[in-house]
Motif scaffolding. Sequence first.
Motif, mmCIF file in Angstrom:
data_model
loop_
_atom_site.group_PDB
_atom_site.id
_atom_site.type_symbol
_atom_site.label_atom_id
_atom_site.label_comp_id
_atom_site.label_asym_id
_atom_site.label_seq_id
_atom_site.Cartn_x
_atom_site.Cartn_y
_atom_site.Cartn_z
ATOM 1 N N UNK A 1 0.530 -1.298 0.543
ATOM 2 C CA UNK A 1 0.170 -0.040 0.139
ATOM 3 C C UNK A 1 0.994 1.297 0.157
ATOM 4 N N UNK A 2 1.676 1.474 0.737
ATOM 5 C CA UNK A 2 2.089 2.530 0.784
ATOM 6 C C UNK A 2 3.188 2.302 -0.575
ATOM 7 N N UNK A 3 3.834 1.588 -0.580
ATOM 8 C CA UNK A 3 4.845 1.439 -2.314
ATOM 9 C C UNK A 3 4.141 2.219 -3.368
ATOM 10 N N UNK A 4 2.786 1.482 -3.522
ATOM 11 C CA UNK A 4 1.832 2.508 -4.651
ATOM 12 C C UNK A 4 1.692 3.744 -4.679
ATOM 13 N N UNK A 5 1.292 4.182 -3.070
ATOM 14 C CA UNK A 5 1.157 5.402 -2.774
ATOM 15 C C UNK A 5 2.245 5.907 -3.123
ATOM 16 N N UNK A 6 3.850 5.867 -2.438
ATOM 17 C CA UNK A 6 4.566 6.840 -3.103
ATOM 18 C C UNK A 6 4.882 6.264 -4.297
#
Length: 163
Positions: free
Chosen positions: A122-127
């Motif tokens: 989730x964090x990877x996709x948001x970044x």
Amino acid sequence: MTTPQTFDKAVAHRAFAVENNNLAWDLLERAGRSDEEDRVMLDAAHTARLHWSFAGEAIHALRASCLVACVHAALGLGASALNAARHSEALADDTPEGLADWDLPFVHDALARAFATLEMETEAMASRERARDAGDLIADAADREVFDRWFATNRPPTPTGGL
């Protein structure tokens, strides 16, 4: 008898910073690196960051930490990649007036790579989305092309849940 030349530490630090920065990026972008090249890449990234701390300004520290984050992510060192990426993000927050329009896209990309290495999807996709959005704002076409080429090597994480 010859007169000894004056040694300028600041000039030497800058030269070593530039040399190691370029070496680390060259190796990072190389496909099929050997184990020895991985070791040299890691050493060069850290050496560049050290020398920039003596010769550069806050923006150089930001860029050097971003490089270290990308190198660590490429080597599967997720925790240290995230630490370096967060450091570059903090420096970006502290020095907004010194940022080029391509700095934030690289910072967000480094975060995405670090999160992906840690399987924090989730964090990877948001970044990754923040990196793409910021990358679209790079004014100079040549700078945008450099970012786009690098960004294309950052594959989005594959969800572990499947379909």
